[in-house]
Design a protein around this motif. Structure first.
Motif, mmCIF file in Angstrom:
data_model
loop_
_atom_site.group_PDB
_atom_site.id
_atom_site.type_symbol
_atom_site.label_atom_id
_atom_site.label_comp_id
_atom_site.label_asym_id
_atom_site.label_seq_id
_atom_site.Cartn_x
_atom_site.Cartn_y
_atom_site.Cartn_z
ATOM 1 N N MET A 20 0.840 -1.197 0.000
ATOM 2 C CA MET A 20 0.000 0.000 0.000
ATOM 3 C C MET A 20 0.874 1.245 0.000
ATOM 4 N N SER A 21 0.237 2.367 -0.313
ATOM 5 C CA SER A 21 0.938 3.635 -0.188
ATOM 6 C C SER A 21 1.313 3.872 1.261
ATOM 7 N N LYS A 22 2.330 4.661 1.492
ATOM 8 C CA LYS A 22 2.713 4.939 2.879
ATOM 9 C C LYS A 22 1.761 5.934 3.527
ATOM 10 N N TYR A 23 0.848 6.487 2.712
ATOM 11 C CA TYR A 23 -0.087 7.488 3.231
ATOM 12 C C TYR A 23 -1.432 6.862 3.604
ATOM 13 N N CYS B 216 -9.048 6.471 -4.410
ATOM 14 C CA CYS B 216 -8.314 5.250 -4.793
ATOM 15 C C CYS B 216 -7.629 4.746 -3.528
ATOM 16 N N PHE B 217 -7.512 3.435 -3.392
ATOM 17 C CA PHE B 217 -6.896 2.875 -2.188
ATOM 18 C C PHE B 217 -5.398 2.642 -2.355
ATOM 19 N N HIS B 218 -4.855 2.901 -3.538
ATOM 20 C CA HIS B 218 -3.411 2.767 -3.766
ATOM 21 C C HIS B 218 -2.919 1.402 -3.279
ATOM 22 N N CYS B 219 -3.480 0.378 -3.913
ATOM 23 C CA CYS B 219 -3.275 -1.020 -3.490
ATOM 24 C C CYS B 219 -1.797 -1.440 -3.544
ATOM 25 N N GLU B 220 -1.507 -2.463 -2.776
ATOM 26 C CA GLU B 220 -0.139 -2.993 -2.763
ATOM 27 C C GLU B 220 0.221 -3.606 -4.124
ATOM 28 N N ASP B 221 -0.660 -4.447 -4.637
ATOM 29 C CA ASP B 221 -0.468 -5.027 -5.979
ATOM 30 C C ASP B 221 -1.643 -4.598 -6.840
ATOM 31 N N PRO B 222 -1.603 -3.406 -7.395
ATOM 32 C CA PRO B 222 -2.792 -2.830 -8.042
ATOM 33 C C PRO B 222 -3.188 -3.571 -9.317
ATOM 34 N N VAL C 245 -2.990 -4.563 -15.458
ATOM 35 C CA VAL C 245 -3.688 -4.761 -16.739
ATOM 36 C C VAL C 245 -3.353 -3.694 -17.774
ATOM 37 N N CYS C 246 -2.778 -2.595 -17.367
ATOM 38 C CA CYS C 246 -2.546 -1.493 -18.327
ATOM 39 C C CYS C 246 -1.542 -1.938 -19.394
ATOM 40 N N PRO C 247 -1.948 -1.927 -20.664
ATOM 41 C CA PRO C 247 -1.072 -2.466 -21.716
ATOM 42 C C PRO C 247 0.089 -1.551 -22.086
ATOM 43 N N THR C 248 0.030 -0.298 -21.687
ATOM 44 C CA THR C 248 1.081 0.641 -22.105
ATOM 45 C C THR C 248 1.981 1.088 -20.955
ATOM 46 N N GLY C 249 1.667 0.623 -19.743
ATOM 47 C CA GLY C 249 2.462 1.083 -18.600
ATOM 48 C C GLY C 249 2.086 2.477 -18.141
ATOM 49 N N ALA C 250 0.897 2.945 -18.574
ATOM 50 C CA ALA C 250 0.482 4.294 -18.180
ATOM 51 C C ALA C 250 0.164 4.371 -16.689
ATOM 52 N N VAL C 251 -0.445 3.304 -16.145
ATOM 53 C CA VAL C 251 -0.748 3.301 -14.712
ATOM 54 C C VAL C 251 0.481 2.756 -13.996
ATOM 55 N N GLN C 252 0.983 3.558 -13.094
ATOM 56 C CA GLN C 252 2.248 3.227 -12.440
ATOM 57 C C GLN C 252 2.134 3.420 -10.934
ATOM 58 N N SER D 292 -12.008 -1.482 -15.904
ATOM 59 C CA SER D 292 -12.610 -2.806 -15.747
ATOM 60 C C SER D 292 -11.974 -3.569 -14.598
ATOM 61 N N ALA D 293 -10.683 -3.345 -14.373
ATOM 62 C CA ALA D 293 -9.960 -4.163 -13.401
ATOM 63 C C ALA D 293 -10.160 -3.718 -11.961
ATOM 64 N N CYS D 294 -10.348 -2.432 -11.740
ATOM 65 C CA CYS D 294 -10.437 -1.947 -10.357
ATOM 66 C C CYS D 294 -11.774 -2.331 -9.741
ATOM 67 N N PRO D 295 -11.777 -3.048 -8.614
ATOM 68 C CA PRO D 295 -13.041 -3.472 -7.996
ATOM 69 C C PRO D 295 -13.854 -2.311 -7.438
ATOM 70 N N TRP D 296 -13.245 -1.142 -7.273
ATOM 71 C CA TRP D 296 -13.936 -0.038 -6.596
ATOM 72 C C TRP D 296 -14.245 1.135 -7.520
ATOM 73 N N GLY D 297 -14.026 0.969 -8.808
ATOM 74 C CA GLY D 297 -14.380 2.043 -9.735
ATOM 75 C C GLY D 297 -13.551 3.296 -9.578
ATOM 76 N N ALA D 298 -12.336 3.150 -9.099
ATOM 77 C CA ALA D 298 -11.516 4.340 -8.854
ATOM 78 C C ALA D 298 -11.079 5.040 -10.142
ATOM 79 N N PRO D 299 -10.608 4.332 -11.166
ATOM 80 C CA PRO D 299 -10.253 5.029 -12.411
ATOM 81 C C PRO D 299 -11.514 5.565 -13.089
#
Ligand code: SF4
Ligand code: SF4
Length: 166
Positions: free
Chosen positions: A1-4, A59-65, A70-77, A100-107
């Protein structure tokens, strides 16, 4: 997770949506996407008493997001230094896989750009020594942001006060 840790004290939230508006304003978002939103629940009657709640959804800034995976271009980092998950809009092709991948609709979909936008804890503000826009503007001070090991334990202190009747 994020440190915040972004903590919402729901007992103090009045559903004014100042956080949502401040977030959109900070990201120059017009209609549509809400990287931080307030979801109203109720009102409904419980034991004859009307109850309602306003739930913060960032967004919950997951440990293994999932969004990063799933991002094919590496845009989500995910930032190495603090775990913040963000979108590099120069790389986003608008395929919506992260949505589609985020269970919480954050994007969120931004029709103005044809790309995705999400909560990044206002990383540019953080890097300038400021807090995220939502936590700065909150009218009732129910949003508290900081490093997870430093945020005040509001609920524990409230429970302690109720225990001793003070
Ligand atoms: S967008 Fe969703 S999957 Fe990605 S870090 Fe945020 S909560 Fe986790
Ligand atoms: S600004 Fe604070 S009080 Fe207003 S809706 Fe957001 S979290 Fe609730």
């Amino acid at each position: 997770m994020s440190k915040y840790y972004l903590f919402q004290d729901r007992k103090r939230c009045i559903g004014c949506y100042s956080c949502t508006i401040a977030c959109k304003s900070n990201k120059n978002l017009l209609t549509g996407p809400k990287p931080v939103d307030i979801i109203p629940i109720g009102p409904t009657f419980i034991d004859g008493t009307p109850r309602a709640a306003f739930v913060l959804m960032p967004c919950f800034h997951c440990e293994d997001p999932w969004c990063v995976a799933v991002c094919p271009t590496g845009a989500v980092q995910k930032r190495t230094k603090d775990g913040i998950v963000f979108v590099d809009h120069a790389l986003c092709i608008g395929c919506k896989s992260c949505m589609s991948a985020c269970p919480w609709g954050a994007p969120q979909w931004n029709p103005e750009t044809g790309k995705v936008v999400k909560c990044d804890y206002c990383k540019d503000r953080l890097d300038a020594g400021l807090k995220p826009a939502c936590a700065t503007i909150c009218t009732t001070h129910c949003l508290q942001f900081g490093e997870a090991n430093e945020t005040p334990d509001v609920r524990r202190e409230r429970y302690a006060r109720e225990m001793v009747g003070l």
